[in-house]
Design an enzyme around this catalytic site. Structure first.
Site, PDB file in Angstrom:
ATOM      1  N   TYR A 144       4.423  -7.792   0.755  1.00 46.98           N
ATOM      2  CA  TYR A 144       3.487  -6.991   1.566  1.00 46.98           C
ATOM      3  C   TYR A 144       2.217  -6.812   0.752  1.00 46.98           C
ATOM      4  O   TYR A 144       2.285  -6.445  -0.428  1.00 46.98           O
ATOM      5  CB  TYR A 144       4.097  -5.623   1.894  1.00 46.98           C
ATOM      6  CG  TYR A 144       3.179  -4.679   2.635  1.00 46.98           C
ATOM      7  CD1 TYR A 144       2.579  -3.596   1.983  1.00 46.98           C
ATOM      8  CD2 TYR A 144       2.902  -4.859   3.992  1.00 46.98           C
ATOM      9  CE1 TYR A 144       1.744  -2.724   2.663  1.00 46.98           C
ATOM     10  CE2 TYR A 144       2.059  -3.982   4.679  1.00 46.98           C
ATOM     11  CZ  TYR A 144       1.486  -2.919   4.007  1.00 46.98           C
ATOM     12  OH  TYR A 144       0.656  -2.054   4.686  1.00 46.98           O
ATOM     13  N   ASP A 239      -1.000 -10.074  -6.649  1.00 46.67           N
ATOM     14  CA  ASP A 239      -1.170  -8.740  -6.054  1.00 46.67           C
ATOM     15  C   ASP A 239      -0.407  -7.751  -6.961  1.00 46.67           C
ATOM     16  O   ASP A 239       0.807  -7.597  -6.824  1.00 46.67           O
ATOM     17  CB  ASP A 239      -0.637  -8.721  -4.624  1.00 46.67           C
ATOM     18  CG  ASP A 239      -0.715  -7.330  -4.027  1.00 46.67           C
ATOM     19  OD1 ASP A 239      -0.455  -7.185  -2.819  1.00 46.67           O
ATOM     20  OD2 ASP A 239      -1.032  -6.377  -4.776  1.00 46.67           O
ATOM     21  N   LYS A 267      -3.351   1.901  -6.413  1.00 45.87           N
ATOM     22  CA  LYS A 267      -2.367   2.928  -6.793  1.00 45.87           C
ATOM     23  C   LYS A 267      -2.688   3.597  -8.140  1.00 45.87           C
ATOM     24  O   LYS A 267      -3.563   4.462  -8.229  1.00 45.87           O
ATOM     25  CB  LYS A 267      -0.960   2.329  -6.759  1.00 45.87           C
ATOM     26  CG  LYS A 267      -0.548   1.868  -5.328  1.00 45.87           C
ATOM     27  CD  LYS A 267       0.858   1.368  -5.253  1.00 45.87           C
ATOM     28  CE  LYS A 267       1.151   0.697  -3.921  1.00 45.87           C
ATOM     29  NZ  LYS A 267       1.626   1.610  -2.884  1.00 45.87           N
TER      30      LYS A 267
HETATM   31  P1  KE4 Z   1      -2.800   0.261   0.382  1.00 48.11           P
HETATM   32  O1  KE4 Z   1      -3.761  -0.352   1.400  1.00 48.11           O
HETATM   33  O2  KE4 Z   1      -1.637   0.966   1.052  1.00 48.11           O
HETATM   34  O3  KE4 Z   1      -3.497   1.125  -0.663  1.00 48.11           O
HETATM   35  O4  KE4 Z   1      -2.180  -0.955  -0.452  1.00 48.11           O
HETATM   36  C1  KE4 Z   1      -1.570  -2.015   0.234  1.00 48.11           C
HETATM   37  C2  KE4 Z   1      -0.610  -2.720  -0.723  1.00 48.11           C
HETATM   38  C3  KE4 Z   1      -0.991  -3.926  -1.276  1.00 48.11           C
HETATM   39  N1  KE4 Z   1      -0.176  -4.588  -2.130  1.00 48.11           N
HETATM   40  C4  KE4 Z   1       1.036  -4.088  -2.459  1.00 48.11           C
HETATM   41  C5  KE4 Z   1       1.897  -4.854  -3.412  1.00 48.11           C
HETATM   42  C6  KE4 Z   1       1.472  -2.856  -1.920  1.00 48.11           C
HETATM   43  O5  KE4 Z   1       2.689  -2.367  -2.255  1.00 48.11           O
HETATM   44  C7  KE4 Z   1       0.635  -2.154  -1.035  1.00 48.11           C
HETATM   45  C8  KE4 Z   1       1.044  -0.853  -0.382  1.00 48.11           C
HETATM   46  N2  KE4 Z   1       2.346  -0.384  -0.708  1.00 48.11           N
HETATM   47  C9  KE4 Z   1       3.008   0.436   0.302  1.00 48.11           C
HETATM   48  C10 KE4 Z   1       4.420   0.776  -0.166  1.00 48.11           C
HETATM   49  N3  KE4 Z   1       5.153  -0.324  -0.622  1.00 48.11           N
HETATM   50  C11 KE4 Z   1       2.214   1.656   0.591  1.00 48.11           C
HETATM   51  C12 KE4 Z   1       2.969   2.773   1.266  1.00 48.11           C
HETATM   52  C13 KE4 Z   1       2.604   2.889   2.727  1.00 48.11           C
HETATM   53  O6  KE4 Z   1       2.341   1.857   3.364  1.00 48.11           O
HETATM   54  O7  KE4 Z   1       2.603   4.051   3.198  1.00 48.11           O
END
Ligand code: KE4
Length: 435
Positions: A144, A239, A267
């Site tokens: 993801y 990523d 993060k």
């Molecule tokens: P954000 O757009 O949520 O800041 O980041 C996206 C993203 C990109 N790459 C990786 C490897 C990620 O894990 C994420 C977002 N992670 C999720 C949880 N695995 C965010 C939690 C959520 O969607 O509420």
């Protein structure tokens, strides 16, 4: 456990917020029950609006590596606040964070800060296409990378949790240049390069997957991926939104000794405030506006409060901190393995550094298919039992558990007691079903 105030707030929230939440996986829809509304958090504890306290292993999905409300982070943001919240103009803190990132990641000479991981990965893909003048991209099933249209194909995290790994609303034309490979299967990549010669702009991967649950790269997989991309002139994108500053100060690329062309971060570098970043060599980043023809922008990119929180967070991360978090994680994971062996419950635990996942399956989990083979009903029961025992794991089988610098050995021992009680209930339930 009384959760009446959370339930009342959830009913109210659902009138004006879709699903009562601003990110689907928080809704507890995958694990049952009503989501807990948090009133405050400190160290490794979160407190809900009914006064219940939980040892927290969600860590806001990764950013809170120091634990909640760390004094250095709070003080840095408090000092910055009276100076203003956003300028829409350069601020020295942006340079400070970018320089800290470049010092920590030898593969990064220049950085662009964004407001989320989604923006970072979306921009990295655009950059790979701009650099190569090619159109196809490759992602891995189960990874993801945020919710940009062309990456929402067989995506992990919430997309898989809610059974729509390829989202509604994304036109076929938006994803017909997105190719899929299988994690830990280098032949699946080689076949794509053979089928689409000179057409693949870039390959994006979570170097340690966190969004299928934790899935680690098998020996030499990342090295082979690196050489295959180089051989075919494709950009390799790591990523590291989760793994950056999580697995080491230099992320997974430092841990595994494999250097990508572009790195995405998020993060932890914002210390709990909105942030994302992508970085690469000066040559590659020179394609990005205003230096180059690839456009990308953001009203609050490099926000001074997020910069202050990110800098304060990273400054606390040293070798001793990483060693301590990893040691506590290993104690927790070994304890879980002992408990499930003793109770005879089919569980596999994948773990690296201070992140791990308890998969309800007897099989090894090395790719998306393995993760999908898990018993998500059992995970949901385990999650709810843990809550009753004062421990908060992520409300989805397809996420990572995070140990922070705020967790103590005593809390790890208490967590193991809670895990034993939670699994015992499942084991007894299985026995009752059989009798
Ligand atoms: P954000 O757009 O949520 O800041 O980041 C996206 C993203 C990109 N790459 C990786 C490897 C990620 O894990 C994420 C977002 N992670 C999720 C949880 N695995 C965010 C939690 C959520 O969607 O509420």
């Amino acid at each position: 456990m009384n959760t009446s105030n959370s339930e009342k707030l959830f009913r109210r929230a659902k009138n004006v917020l879709v699903g009562g939440v601003n990110s689907p996986v928080r809704s507890f829809a995958a694990v049952g029950g009503s989501p807990l509304f948090i009133s405050r958090a400190e160290g490794s504890y979160v407190y809900d609006v009914d006064g219940n306290r939980f040892t927290d292993y969600v860590a806001s999905w990764g950013p809170l590596i120091l634990g909640h409300s760390h004094p250095s982070v709070i003080s840095a943001v408090e000092k910055r606040l009276p100076l203003g919240t956003s300028y829409g103009a350069p601020c020295e803190l942006e340079t400070d964070l970018a320089a800290l990132i470049a010092r920590s990641f030898p593969s990064i000479e220049k950085v662009r800060l964004t407001n989320s991981g989604t923006e970072a990965t979306m921009s990295a893909i655009r950059l790979a296409r701009a650099v190569t003048a090619r159109e196809y991209i490759v992602k891995f099933e189960g990874c993801y990378h945020g919710h940009s249209d062309f990456l929402l194909v067989k995506s992990g995290s919430g997309a898989t949790t809610f059974g729509n790994p390829s989202s509604a609303g994304v036109p076929k034309s938006f994803v017909n240049r997105t190719l899929l490979a299988r994690y830990n299967d280098i032949d699946s990549i080689k076949k794509l390069f053979a089928k689409y010669p000179q057409k693949i702009a870039g390959v994006i991967i979570e170097p340690v997957a966190g969004n299928m649950g934790v899935v680690t790269p098998e020996k030499n997989f990342l090295k082979q991926l690196r050489s295959t991309c180089r051989k075919h002139g494709a950009v390799l994108i790591f990523d590291e939104v989760i793994t950056g500053f999580r697995l080491a100060r230099g992320g997974a690329q430092a841990l595994f000794g494999v250097t990508p062309d572009i790195t995405c971060l998020g993060k932890i570098i914002g210390g709990g405030l909105p942030v994302g970043a992508y970085g690469a060599s000066g040559e590659i980043m020179g394609m990005v506006s205003p230096e180059g023809p690839m456009y990308q922008a953001g009203t609050l990119s490099g926000n001074p409060l997020a910069m202050a929180a990110g800098l304060a967070t990273i400054k606390e991360l040293n070798a001793r901190t990483y060693r301590r978090m990893e040691n506590l994680t290993n104690i927790l994971v070994s304890g879980i393995r002992e408990i499930v062996a003793e109770l005879g419950i089919a569980v596999t635990v994948n773990s690296v550094g201070s992140m791990f996942t308890v998969f309800f399956t007897a099989e090894r989990v090395t790719d998306y298919a393995g993760a999908l083979g898990c018993n998500t009903e059992k995970y949901a029961k385990f999650f709810r039992n843990l809550l009753q025992n004062g421990v908060m794991f992520p409300p989805s089988q397809f996420e990572s558990v995070f140990v922070s610098a705020a967790h103590t050995k005593k809390q790890i021992d208490q967590t193991l007691q809670a895990i034993r009680a939670s699994l015992l209930e499942i084991s007894q339930g299985e026995k009752n079903q059989k009798s």
